[in-house]
Design a protein around this motif. Structure first.
Motif, PDB file in Angstrom:
ATOM      1  N   ASN A  83     -13.212  -2.279  -9.998  1.00 43.45           N
ATOM      2  CA  ASN A  83     -12.043  -1.626  -9.395  1.00 43.45           C
ATOM      3  C   ASN A  83     -11.396  -2.475  -8.314  1.00 43.45           C
ATOM      4  O   ASN A  83     -10.180  -2.425  -8.118  1.00 43.45           O
ATOM      5  CB  ASN A  83     -12.444  -0.273  -8.798  1.00 43.45           C
TER       6      ASN A  83
ATOM      7  N   ASP B 229      -8.333  -2.132  -3.601  1.00 45.00           N
ATOM      8  CA  ASP B 229      -8.257  -1.751  -5.008  1.00 45.00           C
ATOM      9  C   ASP B 229      -7.310  -2.735  -5.695  1.00 45.00           C
ATOM     10  O   ASP B 229      -6.136  -2.824  -5.340  1.00 45.00           O
ATOM     11  CB  ASP B 229      -7.737  -0.314  -5.127  1.00 45.00           C
TER      12      ASP B 229
ATOM     13  N   ARG C 235      -5.787  -2.764  -8.480  1.00 41.13           N
ATOM     14  CA  ARG C 235      -4.632  -2.215  -9.212  1.00 41.13           C
ATOM     15  C   ARG C 235      -3.683  -1.416  -8.324  1.00 41.13           C
ATOM     16  O   ARG C 235      -2.522  -1.232  -8.675  1.00 41.13           O
ATOM     17  CB  ARG C 235      -5.133  -1.375 -10.385  1.00 41.13           C
ATOM     18  N   LYS C 236      -4.146  -0.935  -7.196  1.00 41.90           N
ATOM     19  CA  LYS C 236      -3.315  -0.108  -6.315  1.00 41.90           C
ATOM     20  C   LYS C 236      -2.806  -0.850  -5.086  1.00 41.90           C
ATOM     21  O   LYS C 236      -1.711  -0.549  -4.590  1.00 41.90           O
ATOM     22  CB  LYS C 236      -4.097   1.136  -5.866  1.00 41.90           C
ATOM     23  N   ASP C 237      -3.585  -1.793  -4.587  1.00 38.40           N
ATOM     24  CA  ASP C 237      -3.277  -2.392  -3.294  1.00 38.40           C
ATOM     25  C   ASP C 237      -2.631  -3.774  -3.362  1.00 38.40           C
ATOM     26  O   ASP C 237      -2.049  -4.232  -2.377  1.00 38.40           O
ATOM     27  CB  ASP C 237      -4.557  -2.498  -2.454  1.00 38.40           C
TER      28      ASP C 237
ATOM     29  N   SER D 124      -0.034  -6.754  -4.830  1.00 36.73           N
ATOM     30  CA  SER D 124       1.275  -6.958  -5.464  1.00 36.73           C
ATOM     31  C   SER D 124       1.720  -8.391  -5.225  1.00 36.73           C
ATOM     32  O   SER D 124       1.287  -9.046  -4.279  1.00 36.73           O
ATOM     33  CB  SER D 124       2.314  -5.988  -4.900  1.00 36.73           C
TER      34      SER D 124
END
Length: 280
Positions: A169, A229, A231-233, A235
């Motif tokens: 994750n 995370d 995939r969430k944090d 960019s």
């Protein structure tokens, strides 16, 4: 279903107190088998269903404690290699003509190799420590210094082989330090299998517009845990070229290293400590 006392009894009988997290899957299997065998000897008439009731109860009770994780490096051995031969090293803008300075000395600018510092988290063992200052020569946002850890012994030159870490994750680590100015980023680079011999690094597939997260707020004089995370944090930066935009899943399939980068320090001295790097 079992009540709390029954579960505690089963855990005690199954020697759960001897569990070691580094081998959690194998130990959990042995624990459950021990419980089933004990039941077989004491209650033959209902041995199969009761064994499965035990397994269900214990597995459910401990599900939160057996999530897959991977120790990248806990620094306990005090050397510059992680558990799979990945190497720690520093870097800066000097190869681009900048005037930033970092310690431990980066490759190609001195005889000293990367060294660990003591003590680590909890006042024990070792930790990664870097200190230095960013310069002014090549301008705002282009001055930087940092530290990286290669994932394993094949993830840097000459092989530059990536590793698939999609099953995880994210990443977590301990951090502390002193940043009077500037910003600190955790970066997940995306690299190819091409080795750039003159710099002994693997070629970037994003032109260095990699997935990143600003973690400046976590850096204080006390140890803190950073949990990221993937995939969430993370960019890519706003300035990324359209042809260099990638799906995070693609990047996670081909991981070479993890990077911590400090920039825009306006000449102020920075000090950063990192310990207990894990994938979860």
């Amino acid at each position: 279903m079992f009540d709390e006392k029954e579960i505690i009894k089963m855990i005690t009988e199954g020697k759960i107190d001897n569990l070691k997290m580094d081998n959690n899957k194998e130990n959990l299997k042995n624990i459950l088998m021990n419980i089933a065998v004990k039941n077989k000897k004491t209650d033959k008439k209902i041995q199969i269903p009761l064994a499965f009731r035990y397994i269900t109860a214990v597995a459910g009770f401990f599900v939160l404690f057996f999530i897959t994780f991977y120790v990248v490096d806990n620094m306990d051995d005090g050397d510059k290699f992680n558990r799979n031969g990945g190497i720690w090293s520093t870097y800066s803008d000097r190869h681009q003509g900048g005037d930033s300075v970092v310690w431990p000395i980066e490759h190609g600018y001195g005889k000293d190799e990367f060294i660990m510092s003591a003590p680590g988290f909890g006042g024990k063992g070792w930790a990664v420590r870097i200190t230095g200052r960013t310069g002014y020569k090549i301008g705002f946002n282009y001055n930087y210094l940092g530290v990286v850890v290669r994932f394993n012994s094949k993830s840097y030159c000459p092989e530059c082989k990536g590793t698939n870490i999609r099953k995880y994750n994210g990443i977590r680590f301990k951090i502390k330090g002193n940043l009077q100015q500037g910003r600190l980023f955790f970066i997940l680079p995306y690299e190819s299998e091409e080795c750039i011999n003159e710099r002994l690094t693997c070629a970037s597939l994003t032109d260095y517009a990699d997935f990143e997260k600003d973690i400046t707020e976590y850096v204080t004089d006390e140890w803190k845990t950073v949990i990221i995370d993937f995939r969430k944090d993370l960019s890519q930066p706003f300035w990324v070229n359209k042809d260099k935009i990638f799906d995070i899943e693609k990047v996670l399939e081909n991981v070479h290293l993890f990077k911590w980068q400090y920039k825009n320090g306006n000449g102020e001295i920075m000090d950063l400590w990192i310990d207990d790097v894990e994938l979860y």
